[in-house]
Structure formats: structure tokens, C-alpha cells
Design a protein around this motif. Structure first.
Motif: not given
Lengths: 268, 83
Positions: A239-263
Motif C-alpha cells: 500500500v505505501s509504495f503503491g501510494f508513493f508511485t501514484v503521488f510521484m506521477l501525479l506531482s510531475l509538472r505538465e511540461e515534463v510529462v507532455k512530451q512522452p505522453l504525446l509521443g
């Protein structure tokens, strides 16, 4: 006008709920006497005299959650894991968390948080390993530890994850370790049964009427309640590292993740 | 009169006030804070109703994880709720 409607509807709903649960008795009998079902669970949770029925855990809730209705909890863990998998699927291609120049909040907040994080970790571990003795357990401890990930993201900025050595791949690996440990505890009686030819049941904790298999209820005079302590620790990791994973991904700024997501566009 | 019932009534009234504030507030960040206060009061209610297991999971979720998730989401959209 809008505020009046909201206030009236909240007041009306509260009054209706209060009427239904008290005068009309919609939830059934709400007295201070213990009901027959609760008396049965309290009598069986820790009872060395009834060896075939007890869960050997003085914490009745932990006994119910991981022994009497253990498979329910197993499937709850599966549902939680599915949610993490979908988050990972959405953020596929985003490998590195961090980057960007933000430094987090002021020095005072950062120093206070630095003092709070070890306490938070200690309390989380304590809730997990005492889950079979006191209120608490794997999920409670996992949620408590997950607060550390929020503190890191908000107080020290997203970069701090890589600075303290927590990466998405490591968090997923630790979460999977927890899940594999749960599976190991669940299948141990079955493997024992196949190897020795004795009767043993999936997810069995203590001896049953027709099965002598049991996990050790005590180690060196300390009550560990058989499977409960192992399942609590494994669930804590998952549970704890499941939450860790999600919060790490959610806290990313949009311009950092936009390129891989749109790729990965469709058909392009 | 039972003290537990009085405290239950007091804290649920506080929760009700903060529910109203959270629903009517236009600034989403302030609405999240009101909602977190309401959840913290509910943690006290659960303790008074003798459910310590739920309290232990409710406190980190209501004070830490739930506001944080919503604030991350508000960060990706607009702060003020439009009509």
C-alpha cells in the motif's frame, strides 16, 4: 440564492438522515449492548482454548480482516493494485521523476519537515508490526507512510524523490515485493499440503478441525498471531509504495510529462 | 446526558458548517482546505463512535493524501470555479 439552496438542502438532508437513523430506526437497533455476532467474534479472536476456531489475535478487527474474511481483504488489495497499474499505464514512457529548478518551501518548513519524516516512518512501522495486537494494520500503516511522499513532493519539490533515492521503478519493485509476500503467505499451506500429503487450506492461519497445519502463533514468547503479522507487513509495503508511485506521477509538472505522453499518438 | 453524544453533536455540527463552506466556495484551493477540516472533524467522530481502526486510516487520508491529490489536480486546471 445559490447559497440558500445549498444551505437548505444540506439542512434538509441532515434532518432526514437524523430522523431515519434515530426515530424511524432505519439502521436497526442502535443500542449499547453487544450483538450476538460481535460477541461471537470477540470470543473467537483470541481464545487459545478453542484452537480450531480462534485467529489467535487480540485485535478483533485484524482477526476479522485477515483471517475470518481474509479473501475479501486479498481482493481489496487486488483492486488497489489495479488502480496503480492504470496510473502506470497512463504515465507510460515517463521514466525519470524530477527535473526543473524549483526548490520547495522556506527553510523553516523544510527543517520542521526533516524532523517530522523520521517520526512519521516510525509511527507507520509501529502501526504495521502491532497490527495484530492494537488497532491498525497494513493499510493504515501504508496510508501513514504515504504522507511522507506528499511531504517530499510539496515541501522539498519533485526533485527530492531522486535525491533520497526513491524512483518510480524502485517503488513499483517494493510494491510488487509486498504483493509477492502476500501470495507466499497465502499459498504456503497449500504447498505444505501438497508436499506432505496432509490436509491444509488456502490462506489458513491456525489449526482447523480436520487440519493440523498452522503458522506459529508465538515466537520467543511474543504473540505474532500466525499469518496476521506477515500479511500486515506485506500489505504495508504494497500500500505505501503503491501510494508513493501514484503521488510521484501525479506531482510531475505538465511540461515534463507532455512530451512522452504525446509521443505515442494513434497511427502516427 | 451522555458526554459522548454531546461531543458527537458538537463535532458533526462543525462538520456540517465546513461542508456548507466547501460546497459554496468558488476558490477551489480554499474549498479543499474547508473539506480537509470537515474530514478531520469526521476523524474525531469516528473515534467517538469507537472505530480506532478507521481513525488510523482516516487521519492520513483526510489530512494528507486527499487534499494533496486534489491540489495536484487543481494545479493542472483553473483555480477559480466558473459558472
Amino acid at each position: 440564492m445559490r447559497r440558500v439552496i445549498v444551505a437548505v438542502s444540506i439542512a434538509a438532508f441532515t434532518a432526514l438522515l437524523a430522523y431515519a437513523t434515530t426515530v424511524a430506526g432505519a439502521l436497526g437497533y442502535l443500542g449499547l449492548e453487544t450483538r450476538a455476532l460481535a460477541r461471537m467474534f470477540l470470543a473467537l479472536a483470541y481464545n487459545p482454548n478453542l484452537r480450531e476456531l480462534t485467529a489467535m489475535s487480540p485485535a478483533a478487527v485484524a482477526a476479522i480482516v485477515w483471517d475470518f474474511r481474509g479473501v475479501d481483504t486479498l481482493y481489496e488489495t487486488v483492486v488497489f493494485y489495479m488502480a496503480i497499474i492504470s496510473a502506470l499505464a497512463i504515465y507510460r514512457g515517463v521514466h525519470k521523476v524530477g527535473g526543473g529548478g524549483s526548490v520547495g518551501l522556506s527553510l523553516i518548513v523544510r527543517v520542521v519537515t526533516k524532523l517530522l519524516i523520521p517520526m512519521n516512518i516510525a509511527i507507520a512501522v509501529s502501526i504495521a508490526v502491532h497490527g495484530h495486537l492494537t488497532p491498525g494494520g497494513g493499510f493504515q500503516a501504508g496510508a501513514t507512510l504515504a504522507v511522507v511522499s506528499v511531504l517530499l513532493a510539496v515541501v522539498y519539490s519533485v526533485n527530492s524523490f531522486s535525491r533520497v533515492g526513491v524512483e518510480v521503478s524502485k517503488a513499483v519493485a517494493l510494491q510488487s515485493t509486498g504483493l509477492i509476500a502476500i501470495a507466499a503467505v497465502v499459498f504456503t499451506p497449500l504447498i505444505y499440503g501438497v508436499l506432505t500429503g496432509a490436509q491444509a487450506y488456502l490462506m489458513q492461519n491456525y489449526v482447523k478441525v480436520d487440519s493440523g497445519f498452522h503458522f506459529p502463533a508465538e515466537v520467543l514468547g511474543q504473540l505474532i498471531s500466525g499469518t496476521l503479522i506477515w500479511l500486515n507487513i506485506a500489505e504495508f509495503l504494497a500500500v505505501s509504495f503503491g501510494f508513493f508511485t501514484v503521488f510521484m506521477l501525479l506531482s510531475l509538472r505538465e511540461e515534463v510529462v507532455k512530451q512522452p505522453l504525446l509521443g505515442e499518438g494513434h497511427g502516427s | 446526558m451522555d458526554v459522548t453524544l454531546l461531543l458527537l453533536a458538537l463535532f458533526s455540527t462543525v462538520g456540517l458548517v465546513f461542508t456548507y463552506l466547501a460546497v459554496t466556495e468558488r476558490d477551489l484551493v480554499r474549498a479543499v482546505v474547508y473539506s480537509a477540516v470537515q474530514s478531520s472533524v469526521y476523524a474525531v467522530l469516528l473515534y467517538l463512535l469507537r472505530a480506532p481502526d478507521i481513525v488510523l486510516v482516516y487521519i492520513p487520508v483526510s489530512v494528507g493524501l486527499y487534499p494533496a491529490t486534489l491540489l495536484f489536480l487543481i494545479g493542472k486546471t483553473e483555480r477559480v470555479d466558473g459558472e
